[in-house]
Each structure stands twice: as C-alpha cells, then as structure tokens.
Design an enzyme around this catalytic site. Structure first.
Site, PDB file in Angstrom:
ATOM      1  CG  ASP A 192      -2.377   0.713   0.751  1.00  0.00           C
ATOM      2  OD1 ASP A 192      -2.293   1.619   0.324  1.00  0.00           O
ATOM      3  OD2 ASP A 192      -3.216  -0.066   1.023  1.00  0.00           O
ATOM      4  CG  HIS A 263      -4.350   2.142  -2.292  1.00  0.00           C
ATOM      5  ND1 HIS A 263      -4.443   2.718  -0.988  1.00  0.00           N
ATOM      6  CD2 HIS A 263      -5.735   2.099  -2.845  1.00  0.00           C
ATOM      7  CE1 HIS A 263      -5.545   3.138  -0.732  1.00  0.00           C
ATOM      8  NE2 HIS A 263      -6.380   2.843  -1.935  1.00  0.00           N
ATOM      9  CD  GLU A 327      -9.919   3.966  -0.965  1.00  0.00           C
ATOM     10  OE1 GLU A 327     -10.839   4.440  -0.157  1.00  0.00           O
ATOM     11  OE2 GLU A 327      -8.948   3.527  -0.527  1.00  0.00           O
TER      12      GLU A 327
HETATM   13  C1  ACM Z   1     -11.105  -0.505   0.790  1.00  0.00           C
HETATM   14  O1  ACM Z   1     -11.695  -0.502   1.879  1.00  0.00           O
HETATM   15  N1  ACM Z   1     -10.460   0.574   0.282  1.00  0.00           N
HETATM   16  C2  ACM Z   1     -11.162  -1.464  -0.086  1.00  0.00           C
END
Ligand code: ACM
Ligand code: ZN
Length: 765
Positions: A192, A263, A327
């Site tokens: 991440d 991410h 995201e």
């Molecule tokens: C998430 O909670 N961004 C998958």
C-alpha cells in the site's frame, strides 16, 4: 428448611449438568446432541491416524492443543491402548456436504470422520473448543454427537500489514485464530502507499526503500499530527513460504494482495520511473487517506508488474491473486501525455476506461499462468474477464452487479464487515477510524443480498472481515478489533441461518473467552456493555431513556445529575443514585453516568433539550442503511454527535448522494426564530458539507412556506453548524432540506463517487 436446602443443591447440580451439556462451539455446529458423561484425557491418551491427510490435521491439532491448553498428545498409526484415544480419518463416502465431519465423543473414545477439504481439521477445532480444564493438567470433554458442515465456501479475514507491520509470529497467531473459528481464507494485504511488505528478488528497492517510512501520522487524521520515527519492515520470501505452509496446515488459503494501479506510493518511491510524472520524487506515505499516486500503464510498468506477480504466484498457490483496484485517483493519468495517448489509441472512454484496460491486461497475464484475479468492486466493468472475481466493499451493489454478470463475488461491505470501525461507544474504545459495527450487527449479517435470485446467489462465495490498520498500531489491538467480531462472522458463514440465535451465541462466547484467555488474547468485551438508548415517547413530549444490555439486565445502579441542585446537565455537579428497572422519561436537559465496573466501562449520557427535542420527525428520503443511527429520531434525541475521539457511525445519519429532507412537528403552534443542524466534513471518508440548507414552515403540515435558504460554510469548529436565524415566526411544522453536493469533485479522494452528507441534531429556538 432442610428439604429446601437439599432441593436447592439438587437444582444447582442439575443446572450444572445442563450447563456442561450445552454446546460451547463457535461457529455453532449444524447438529449437536449432548450425551451424559465425559471423556477424560489420560497421560497415555493419543491420536490414532488412518491416512496421510488426517495425519497432517492431527499434527496441527497436537501443536494447537499445546498452545491453547498445554495439553500434550502424540500421534500414532496403530492403536496402543484400547481406550481413551482420539481416532481420526477421512471417508469421501460420508453422506455430508463438502468440508463436513462427524464426531462422536464417548467416555472411552473420540471418533472424528471428515469428508474432505479439512473436515477432520474442523472436527479437531471443535474438540479443541470443547476441551475443559477445571484443574491443572486435567482435561475433559463432554460426551456428544456432532454432525457439521459449512454453509459458505469462502470464509475470509483480511489483515493490512502495510499501514502497520505485524511480525511473522503475530501473523501466525492471527492464522491460529482464523483456524480455531473455521475460517478458511486469509487475505494478506501486503502492499500500500505506506509500505511495501513482500520481498521481490528482482526489485530489491521495493523493500529496501518501499518498506520504510520516516514518520507516521499520530492521533486521528483530522488532527494532522506526525511523529518522526523510522517505521517499517517486510517479509522475506522464506518467511512468506513458512507462513503459507503454516496456513495450509490449518486449512487456510492465503490470498496475497498486490495493490494496483493505485495505492502504490511505496512502490513508486522505490521505482519512480513507473509513475506518470518525470523527474519527481515519490515517498512512502506517512499520512492515512487516499494518495494521488498511480502506476502509469506503460510497457515497462506491465513488465515490472508481471515479474512481481511471477514471484508472488510462485510463493502463493492460491487460485486467486488479489490485485487491489480500489480508490484509484485519476489526476495523474489526466495530466499524463502517455496515458491520454493510450486512451485515444485503445478507444477508451476516459480514465475509468483506462483502469478497465489496466485490469484486463493484468487479469489476462494472471490467467495465462492458470490463476485468476480478484479485486475490489471498482474493477467491475463490462470488459472484465469472466473468471475475475469481485470483493464488494462499497456496500453490496458490487456483489449484486458481479453476480448478475456471472462473476464470483465475496461480500465485505462497509456496513457489516469493517472490523476497523468502532464496536462500542467511541469514548469507551481505543481510537478508531470511525464507523460503528457492534457485534450484534455482524451477527445479523446475511451475505446473500436480497436482490439476487437463487440462480444469481450461487456466485456469492461467502464473506470476509477486513482489518485496515491505520489506527491499529500493535497486535494486541488487532486481537481487540477482530475478536469477537470474527466469531460472529464465522457463525454467519458456517451455521445455517435457522440455527443462529444471538443470545445463544453470547452464551457460547463466554466459554470462548475462557479459551482465548489461555493465550492472553486481548479480546473485546464491548458487546457485554451497557448502551444508553434515547427513544421517542408515545406523545412526543420528552424522551424515553433505555439502558440496554444484550440480555436486558436490570437492577444496576446509575447516577444522574440532580437538577434541583445543579443547573441542568453540567457534569460534575451533585449526582443522585438510581437503580435501573425499566425505561424512563425525562423532560429536560439531563445527564447520567454508570460508573465503570469489572463488566463494563463507564457509560455517560448527556441530553440537551431544545424545542425540537423528542418531537415527531419524518424523513422524505431514508439515510443509507449503515449510517441510519436510531432512524430519523437521531436528529432530535437531545444527543449532539461528538468527534471525540473521532466520528462514530452510530451518532450520524448519512446520505449517499441524496439530500436531507426532514420535517419536525412541534406538536402545537409555537414562535420560533432560529433553526440549525450539525454537519460533518471528512473528505478522506468522502463526507462533505451540504451546499445549502433551506428552511420552510407550516401551520397545518400541508402548506409550507420557504422562509430562507443559506449556504453551509465550514467554520473553524470540527462540526459545522448550518444555522438560519429569522424574525419570530409562528410555526408548528419545520422542514429542513440540506442539499448534498452530489458528486465528489476532482482532486479529492473518491472523486466521481457520490458524496456523503452526514447530519446530526437539529436545534430549533
Ligand atoms: C477499501 O476499503 N479501500 C477496499
Ligand atoms: Zn501516465
């Protein structure tokens, strides 16, 4: 007198016998028949194995018996003593669904027969939970017959090891907990923005650079405070292989997650050439929230990701490889010539189309190696290859759409499965990201969305609990957030709906806490606490206070502010004592405290009355299911939502993309001169202030006159008050419309998604 005593003794004995016979197992078995008597372990007791598969299960059980009970056992291939042993075997002809087992416990012997896929192991986990030890080195199991099998084939738990790093031993302990409760999938979030945690031999900088950050956010995101401590760590490939094997021995598949195309700040810090912006330095993230960094979909990026995935697939034998996909900020792609050119060349609609192209390219590579991808629900587009599976996290619609399009789906909605959310009243809990998912809410979850037909439902593989660790700095807190909510989810996934009962689950949970206490597990007792509820009265005068526990206990003491001695509702004044027997009504501002004791933390309730408090309120559009507080009444219950220690989902009404439109009936015509409502802004959680607030009034509830519209502007307070003051006006009905901004603007986390509008407490003066 004497007869009474004997009778009482007999009754106690009888009750104890019954107690001994109640099933202690979580998840509750499909069939459990209690029989009289006990199997007592002797120093000579052993496990007799009949085949290789059950031998592996027995060896793991032997290790776990030592860990959880300090009970040593040996495994043998032939009977050594004729009684007091455990016999395990597989029999594929057993008439029971996949993963099932039968177990018969008699005073002489315990027999476990598994059908396939870890059936013996599950029987042994039930046995581990049934093993009692009243005296040191004395172990016993109540006699019983069990026939058991799971309802869902995917029973998962996730752990984010990027935001905080957990050691190999801690990850193994996490896997032990999963195994004990018959979960079968561990979703390991390894990369991440804030850290890359898996050694990749071909790209050493991923860990030498990407695994470390030079500071970390402290406190809540809102406070924007950082420490300057070097933080990081990663798993070597050798360690990963060891963990994969450890999990396999516990019938658990590990699905690794390598996040792309977003991410990825930690990866770009190591290899900046894979980003869109030339001559820039990226750094490993220190803040929580969503980053703008995205992999640029150029040939060298795909080459990099293929080689990374090669090493990942060599380490993890799982059918699914998780490629993230959530995201993804599109800013950098929008401003990148290469990306814009690619969109034209491939005839893609826009940057979302570009993510679709990215995902498809990776999916095809993974499929060429005989595996499949799984990703967060953002990856679901029309050109997603059929074999790709979806994790539905932004509610349940991702799962519904996936199933209808013939993709397998795992349900992990923010409404029930986010174990990083609060599980108790926020002021009683360690700092968490927000939200509110108490144990009972998890227990009441049904993974199959109502909207699906039985045919479509076959694509719902099961569900998963997620543990994002921004606010979870150590393993003690991992345990606290996951246990017991994971036990509730395990029962949701294993036990037939018709056999589930929350009160019975809570009873069994107490037995589980004894077992977990043996390994110093820092489980949460929040579900056993007292929750004050504020409810409307029958005539909408005042409010009704109920002090709830899971089993409706009464008779405990509370203290309330004595308004004959204090000005109303000022904590710290003179308090009087009360004994709680039933819900009661208060008609003015009121404070109540239940002091902490060994069963629960301190409970505080503070009500501030205004003209709207306790009145009848209706909503034109309902709030989202996961942020529905105690319904419309939340807005007039006298409790002002608080941000301490952070916002909590139980105190707010949340509207996703829609407006607040509420009407309050004051009960009689009154003269009013100001209306206000509290709104929350938390852009990282996609929560925005409304653009404006409109006030209308009516004398009859039919004909409304709009008396004003005001913009809602962020002030320097954490909760922004939308307020409209006006000349004294006669009104019985007051309508407030707060206009949602609609779509999250570009340049913000979640851009393009529906914005949330969060509101609490309406004040009318
Ligand atoms: C998430 O909670 N961004 C998958
Ligand atoms: Zn680019």
């Amino acid at each position: 007198m004497k007869t009474t005593l004997i009778f009482t003794l007999l009754l106690t004995l009888h009750v104890n016998m019954l107690k001994a016979q109640q099933c202690p197992i979580v998840p509750k078995p499909v069939e459990y028949t209690a029989n009289p008597g006990y199997f007592y372990f002797k120093p000579t007791s052993y496990i007799l194995v009949n085949d290789m598969a059950s031998f592996m299960d027995a060896v793991t059980f032997r290790d776990m018996s030592i860990k959880f009970h300090s009970l040593p056992l040996k495994t043998v291939r032939e009977e050594i003593y004729p009684s007091h042993y455990i016999e395990v075997s597989y029999d594929s002809t057993l008439m029971i669904p996949d993963g099932g087992y039968t177990m018969l416990i008699t005073e002489e012997k315990i027999t476990i027969i598994g059908k396939n896929k870890g059936g013996v192991f599950y029987g042994l986990m039930s046995l581990l939970q049934m093993t009692e030890s009243k005296f040191t080195n004395q172990f016993q199991v109540p006699c019983a017959g069990i026939s058991d099998f799971p309802q869902f084939q995917y029973r998962g738990m996730h752990l984010d090891c990027s935001r905080h790093f957990f050691t190999v031993d801690e990850v193994k302990m996490y896997i032990d907990y999963l195994a004990l409760y018959k979960m079968n999938t561990f979703h390991w979030h390894l990369t991440d923005d804030q850290g890359w945690r898996i050694e990749i031999k071909q790209y050493p900088k991923l860990t030498s650079v990407g695994a470390y950050r030079t500071g970390t956010m402290k406190g809540h995101y809102r406070d924007q405070q950082y420490d300057t401590i070097n933080y990081g760590g990663y798993y070597t490939q050798k360690e990963i292989s060891e963990v994969v094997k450890y999990a396999k021995n516990r019938n658990i598949t590990i699905i690794p997650e390598i996040e792309m195309p977003g991410h990825c700040a930690a990866a770009l810090a190591a290899y900046p050439e894979l980003g869109c912006i030339a001559d820039t330095t990226y750094s490993v993230g220190q803040a929580w929230g969503v980053y703008k960094e995205a992999f640029c979909p150029k040939p060298e990026t795909f080459e990099f990701l293929y080689r990374v995935l090669d090493e990942v697939m060599a380490l993890f034998p799982s059918q699914y490889i998780h490629i993230g996909g959530d995201e993804v900020e599109k800013d950098q792609w929008m401003h990148c010539d290469y990306c814009q050119q690619l969109i034209k060349e491939k005839n893609l609609v826009d940057e979302h189309g570009l993510q679709g192209y990215f995902t498809k390219t990776i999916a095809e590579y993974v499929q060429s190696k005989g595996r499949n991808i799984i990703g967060w629900d953002e990856i679901l587009t029309n050109d997603l290859p059929q074999q790709a599976a979806i994790m539905s996290w932004r509610g349940v619609n991702g799962g519904i759409d996936a199933a209808r399009a013939g993709h397998y789906a795992v349900m992990t909605p923010g409404s029930h499965c986010y174990f990083d959310y609060y599980q108790g009243l926020p002021y009683q809990e360690p700092l968490a990201i927000g939200g509110y998912i108490p144990l009972q809410k998890v227990y009441e979850y049904h993974p199959i969305p109502d909207a699906l037909t039985p045919e479509e439902s076959k694509y719902i593989l099961g569900a998963q609990g997620n543990l994002w660790t921004e606010y979870i700095p150590n393993f003690d807190q991992v345990e606290y957030m996951v246990i017991p909510r994971m036990l509730a989810l395990s029962e949701v996934l294993w036990t037939p709906d018709t056999a589930r009962n929350y009160a019975d689950f809570m009873r069994r949970l107490s037995t589980q806490f004894e077992l977990l206490g043996r390994v110093d597990c820092h489980y949460s007792k929040s579900a056993f606490g007292i929750i004050p509820e504020v409810l409307p009265t029958d005539d909408f005068n005042g409010v009704r206070i109920a002090l709830r526990t899971w089993d409706n206990t009464t008779g405990f003491e509370y203290q309330y502010e004595d308004t004959s001695k204090n000005s109303p509702a000022v904590f710290g004044g003179a308090f009087s004592k009360g004994i709680y027997t039933a819900p009661f009504i208060v008609n003015e501002s009121y404070s109540l405290i239940i002091p902490e004791d060994y069963k629960h933390p301190e409970v505080k309730l503070r009500l501030l009355f205004n003209k709207a408090t306790g009145k009848k309120i209706t909503l034109k559009t309902p709030p989202a299911q996961q942020y529905s507080g105690s319904g419309a009444f939340s807005l007039v219950d006298g409790i002002n939502a608080s941000l301490y220690p952070s916002w909590s989902g139980n105190e707010w009404l949340g509207f996703s993309g829609t407006n607040l439109n509420c009407t309050i009936d004051l009960g009689a015509v009154d003269t009013i001169m100001a209306v206000s409502a509290g709104f929350l802004e938390d852009k990282t959680s996609w929560i925005y202030l409304p653009s404006s607030m409109e006030i209308s009034v009516s004398l009859d509830g039919k004909k409304f006159t709009r008396i004003g519209i005001v913009p809602v502007v962020k002030d320097d307070r954490a909760i922004t008050n939308g307020i409209y003051k006006f000349d004294p006006t006669a009104a019985r009905y007051v309508r407030i419309i707060a206009n949602n901004i609609g779509t999250i603007p570009q340049g913000n986390p979640g851009a393009g998604n529906k914005a949330w509008l969060f509101v609490d407490e309406v004040h009318i003066r």
